[in-house]
Design a protein around this motif. Structure first.
Motif, PDB file in Angstrom:
ATOM      1  N   VAL A 210      -2.658   0.684   6.927  1.00 41.70           N
ATOM      2  CA  VAL A 210      -2.806   0.684   5.473  1.00 41.70           C
ATOM      3  C   VAL A 210      -2.590   2.109   4.988  1.00 41.70           C
ATOM      4  N   ILE A 211      -1.728   2.253   3.982  1.00 41.19           N
ATOM      5  CA  ILE A 211      -1.389   3.576   3.454  1.00 41.19           C
ATOM      6  C   ILE A 211      -2.263   3.863   2.241  1.00 41.19           C
ATOM      7  N   GLN A 212      -2.886   5.051   2.208  1.00 42.67           N
ATOM      8  CA  GLN A 212      -3.781   5.415   1.113  1.00 42.67           C
ATOM      9  C   GLN A 212      -3.326   6.657   0.352  1.00 42.67           C
ATOM     10  N   GLN A 213      -2.208   7.262   0.773  1.00 40.73           N
ATOM     11  CA  GLN A 213      -1.664   8.427   0.066  1.00 40.73           C
ATOM     12  C   GLN A 213      -0.142   8.353   0.082  1.00 40.73           C
ATOM     13  N   ASP A 214       0.459   9.187  -0.724  1.00 40.19           N
ATOM     14  CA  ASP A 214       1.911   9.240  -0.795  1.00 40.19           C
ATOM     15  C   ASP A 214       2.485   9.808   0.508  1.00 40.19           C
ATOM     16  N   LEU A 215       3.461   9.107   1.083  1.00 45.02           N
ATOM     17  CA  LEU A 215       4.063   9.537   2.347  1.00 45.02           C
ATOM     18  C   LEU A 215       5.334  10.364   2.158  1.00 45.02           C
TER      19      LEU A 215
ATOM     20  N   LYS B 272      11.878 -13.697   4.137  1.00 46.67           N
ATOM     21  CA  LYS B 272      12.951 -13.550   3.148  1.00 46.67           C
ATOM     22  C   LYS B 272      12.473 -14.004   1.761  1.00 46.67           C
ATOM     23  N   LEU B 273      11.883 -15.194   1.708  1.00 46.53           N
ATOM     24  CA  LEU B 273      11.443 -15.713   0.421  1.00 46.53           C
ATOM     25  C   LEU B 273      10.314 -14.868  -0.163  1.00 46.53           C
ATOM     26  N   TRP B 274       9.387 -14.462   0.681  1.00 45.60           N
ATOM     27  CA  TRP B 274       8.241 -13.689   0.187  1.00 45.60           C
ATOM     28  C   TRP B 274       8.685 -12.405  -0.515  1.00 45.60           C
ATOM     29  N   PHE B 275       9.578 -11.678   0.121  1.00 47.62           N
ATOM     30  CA  PHE B 275       9.978 -10.385  -0.448  1.00 47.62           C
ATOM     31  C   PHE B 275      11.025 -10.529  -1.547  1.00 47.62           C
ATOM     32  N   LEU B 276      11.629 -11.718  -1.677  1.00 45.94           N
ATOM     33  CA  LEU B 276      12.480 -11.978  -2.832  1.00 45.94           C
ATOM     34  C   LEU B 276      11.636 -12.363  -4.052  1.00 45.94           C
ATOM     35  N   ARG B 277      10.521 -13.021  -3.811  1.00 47.19           N
ATOM     36  CA  ARG B 277       9.661 -13.479  -4.908  1.00 47.19           C
ATOM     37  C   ARG B 277       8.694 -12.390  -5.376  1.00 47.19           C
ATOM     38  N   ASN B 278       8.369 -11.434  -4.503  1.00 50.55           N
ATOM     39  CA  ASN B 278       7.378 -10.417  -4.842  1.00 50.55           C
ATOM     40  C   ASN B 278       8.046  -9.047  -4.990  1.00 50.55           C
ATOM     41  N   LYS B 279       7.659  -8.342  -6.036  1.00 52.12           N
ATOM     42  CA  LYS B 279       8.247  -7.042  -6.332  1.00 52.12           C
ATOM     43  C   LYS B 279       7.218  -5.942  -6.052  1.00 52.12           C
ATOM     44  N   TYR B 280       7.663  -4.872  -5.428  1.00 50.03           N
ATOM     45  CA  TYR B 280       6.800  -3.750  -5.064  1.00 50.03           C
ATOM     46  C   TYR B 280       7.318  -2.493  -5.751  1.00 50.03           C
TER      47      TYR B 280
ATOM     48  N   SER C 176       0.821  -1.211   0.000  1.00 50.10           N
ATOM     49  CA  SER C 176       0.000   0.000   0.000  1.00 50.10           C
ATOM     50  C   SER C 176       0.856   1.262   0.000  1.00 50.10           C
ATOM     51  N   THR C 177       2.038   1.192   0.610  1.00 46.44           N
ATOM     52  CA  THR C 177       2.928   2.358   0.631  1.00 46.44           C
ATOM     53  C   THR C 177       3.561   2.609  -0.734  1.00 46.44           C
ATOM     54  N   SER C 178       4.048   1.562  -1.348  1.00 45.24           N
ATOM     55  CA  SER C 178       4.747   1.715  -2.634  1.00 45.24           C
ATOM     56  C   SER C 178       3.782   2.055  -3.770  1.00 45.24           C
ATOM     57  N   ILE C 179       2.562   1.512  -3.723  1.00 43.32           N
ATOM     58  CA  ILE C 179       1.590   1.787  -4.792  1.00 43.32           C
ATOM     59  C   ILE C 179       1.261   3.273  -4.867  1.00 43.32           C
ATOM     60  N   HIS C 180       1.145   3.922  -3.718  1.00 46.95           N
ATOM     61  CA  HIS C 180       0.771   5.338  -3.692  1.00 46.95           C
ATOM     62  C   HIS C 180       1.974   6.275  -3.790  1.00 46.95           C
ATOM     63  N   SER C 181       3.156   5.737  -3.908  1.00 49.81           N
ATOM     64  CA  SER C 181       4.360   6.574  -3.992  1.00 49.81           C
ATOM     65  C   SER C 181       4.639   6.975  -5.442  1.00 49.81           C
ATOM     66  N   GLN C 182       4.975   8.231  -5.641  1.00 48.24           N
ATOM     67  CA  GLN C 182       5.336   8.714  -6.973  1.00 48.24           C
ATOM     68  C   GLN C 182       6.804   8.475  -7.276  1.00 48.24           C
ATOM     69  N   GLU C 183       7.580   8.227  -6.250  1.00 47.58           N
ATOM     70  CA  GLU C 183       9.012   7.952  -6.425  1.00 47.58           C
ATOM     71  C   GLU C 183       9.377   6.709  -5.607  1.00 47.58           C
ATOM     72  N   SER C 184       8.875   5.578  -6.041  1.00 45.61           N
ATOM     73  CA  SER C 184       9.093   4.350  -5.283  1.00 45.61           C
ATOM     74  C   SER C 184      10.551   3.917  -5.271  1.00 45.61           C
TER      75      SER C 184
END
Length: 636
Positions: free
Chosen positions: A471-476, A388-396, A362-370
């Motif tokens: 849950v993040i709903q705007q750019d931080l 470790k495996l989850w965040f290696l397999r999934n890209k944000y 939710s944080t990365s989706i709403h970021s303009q400069e991820s």
């Protein structure tokens, strides 16, 4: 020869006579036992000892109860000395189980303190803390050792119950003071009473039995006596063959109406009220005991449910861990970002793979400069490989993610004990608002592990700490441009509770009594000023001092955190909407427009008991096509 033969014959007599005597002796003992038993049974009834036995279903035999006072002398929420002991033991057992899940704070924390509410009005909290309702479970000792980077405990829910309830809110609010969000959940999931007619018939039968002995003694009421006896026999016959409403005969309504008319007639007859009083008092006490017991039992099961990791999340963590050792995934080539202080660093303490991934997603989706975002997930050894495996397999998007095993961090451990991760703690605080309503809030606060942030990230100057239930709903990104001045911790403040209200609870330490309580969830931390002010050492000192104080073993982390950041909090206004884990009355428009949603409280969105109306804002960030989530039925 003859003498020998005669001697043999004479010698055979005793060998046959002994068993016969023994048999007669057994018969005599049995007869004597029956005689004694026949004498004891009437004695038991004469002494009234049979009243102590508990009977299932509707009760006919009367129980002992005070005879010198009427029904009005019994407070609805006070225990009678003559109530059923078995019920009391069960209730006490369940209550002890509840206290193991929810230790309490002292009741007089906020007593006699004039509090300024949000609207500026002054409200004095009553010092009478004996409010109506179920008895508050006695406080238990929470073992919280002085912080040595290793002694950290899991979060606990604690309550401050300083207010006195009024008759208007006695039933609902006193329950909330004692059992917290369970009572809110119970109201939302209240079901229609099953087998209502069966219960009604049992009540009518009990009342009729209470009046019948007195009516039967009056010759002038012979007709009413026969009518009542016939109705009692009819209902007894029906109840002996029916256990649910579906089993009842078609014309049961007529029988019930006849019994109701008969009872109404009996109430108009002047009779000796002793027997009626005792019988009605019996059903009153029995119902009270059973209601209290089932309430406490239900509250215990609720707490057990909300503090137990769902089976699907257990499955997810196990499958990811097994897959990690099967596949041996390669590390990503963005490690240089982890120590680059020019980037935006976010820290999450969590053992929940799914919750941490939703915070990051939710944080990365709403970021303009991820590409500027760097997430540091601090977890324990048990969940490290799954994370470790989850965040290696999934890209944000373009965000970099580092997973740290807290137990293997190279930190200065004074005691030499192994490091143990502790998650943010939550405390339930109830207080009276300016409009004389009781309000309950759940305060999340830094745990022991958070105070090692300057040591864990020694190369960084500033970090944003996120709880795993947000849950993040705007750019931080704008958070990094906040000028906090000399403040260290940018946090959400809650000024309906001030440190001055906790004076007797915080000890003799120096602090600003007008300082507001603050919450974790979304926090901007200036690590440079933290190190300059040696706040970690201050926290450790306060932990030792508060631990040494008598009666202050509960919730030391909360008190030490409030004192450590006294006058060091930078208020984050209009950033976070909290309460989605316990408050059913949050406006939908407020939820949609809030930059950050905080599910503080017990009803987390990943639990079955989570508030249904708020789950969609959390579930929208779950990747429905993920193989592991499908195999473990996480989304369902």
């Amino acid at each position: 020869m003859k003498s020998g033969g005669g001697g043999g014959a004479m010698g055979a007599v005793p060998s046959y006579s002994v068993p016969a005597k023994r048999r007669w002796r057994g018969f005599v003992i049995a007869v004597l036992g029956l005689v004694i038993l026949s004498m004891l049974v009437p004695l038991v009834f004469l002494l009234g000892l049979h009243n102590g036995f508990h009977s299932s279903g509707y009760i006919y035999e009367q129980r002992g109860s005070p005879s010198s006072k009427g029904l009005e002398s019994f407070d609805r929420h006070d225990s009678s000395h003559n109530r059923n002991r078995t019920e009391g033991d069960q209730s006490k057992h369940v209550e002890e189980l509840i206290t193991k899940f929810e230790p309490t704070l002292p009741k007089d924390v906020l007593k006699n303190y004039p509090r300024e509410d949000k609207n500026g009005t002054i409200n004095r909290v009553s010092s009478d803390d004996k409010h109506k309702g179920f008895n508050v479970p006695p406080p238990i000792v929470v073992r919280q050792s002085p912080l040595t980077s290793s002694n950290a405990i899991a979060g606990h829910m604690n309550q401050v119950t300083p207010v006195k309830t009024t008759p208007a809110d006695e039933s609902g609010k006193s329950c909330e003071l004692t059992f917290g969000s369970y009572c809110l959940w119970q109201k939302q999931h209240k079901e229609v009473m099953k087998d209502a007619m069966i219960k009604k018939l049992k009540d009518q039968l009990f009342v009729a039995r209470a009046y019948y002995p007195s009516i039967a003694k009056l010759p002038a009421q012979d007709k009413l006596s026969r009518e009542m006896k016939q109705n009692i026999q009819d209902l007894e016959h029906v109840l002996s063959e029916s256990t649910t409403d579906a089993d009842l005969p078609p014309l049961i309504e007529n029988k019930s109406q006849k019994m109701e008319i008969t009872i109404t007639k009996a109430k108009t007859v002047p009779v000796d009220c002793n027997n009626v009083d005792k019988k009605l008092r019996q059903i009153y006490d029995l119902t009270e005991d059973e209601a209290n017991f089932h309430m406490k039992q239900s509250a215990y099961l609720y707490k057990l449910n909300v503090q137990t990791t769902p089976k699907s999340l257990h499955c997810l963590a196990l499958k990811l861990t097994v897959e990690y050792f099967k596949s041996s995934p390669e590390e990503r080539a963005d490690k240089e970002k982890f120590t680059d202080s020019s980037l935006h660093h976010y820290v999450i303490f969590s053992t929940n793979v799914l919750a941490a991934s939703i915070v990051i997603n939710s944080t990365s989706i709403h970021s303009q400069e991820s590409w500027k975002q760097v997430f540091h997930v601090v977890t324990d050894g048990q969940n490290y490989y799954a994370m470790k495996l989850w965040f290696l397999r999934n890209k944000y998007k373009d965000a970099a993610i580092e997973v740290l095993n807290f137990e293997h961090l190279d930190l200065d451990n004074q005691n030499g004990d192994p490091l143990q991760l502790s998650l943010p703690e939550e405390f339930r605080v109830s207080f009276r608002t300016a409009d004389n309503q009781i309000r309950t809030e759940y305060f999340s606060i830094f745990s022991h592990s958070h105070y090692l942030l300057p040591d864990i990230f020694s190369n960084l100057k500033k970090v944003v700490v996120l709880d795993d239930d947000v849950v993040i709903q705007q750019d931080l990104s704008s958070l990094w441009n906040q000028d906090m001045g000399e403040k260290v911790n940018g946090a959400v403040q809650f000024c309906s509770v001030r440190l001055g209200q906790l004076k007797s609870y915080l000890g003799k330490n120096d602090y600003n009594q007008d300082s507001c309580a603050w919450m974790s969830g979304l926090n901007i931390i200036d690590l440079v000023k933290w190190r300059e002010l040696s706040l970690t050492q201050t926290y450790q000192r306060l932990i030792k001092e508060l631990s040494a104080q008598e009666g202050s073993t509960n919730s030391i982390a909360w008190r030490a955190s409030l004192l450590t950041f006294d006058n060091k909090i930078y208020p984050l206004k209009d950033w976070v909407l909290s309460g989605l884990g316990h408050d059913y009355a949050i406006d939908a428009n407020s939820i949609k427009t809030a930059p950050v949603l905080h599910y503080n409280g017990k009803m987390k969105p990943w639990l079955d008991l989570g508030i249904p109306n708020y789950k969609s804002y959390w579930k929208v960030f779950i990747n429905k096509e993920n193989q592991f989530l499908s195999e473990c039925n996480v989304y369902s």
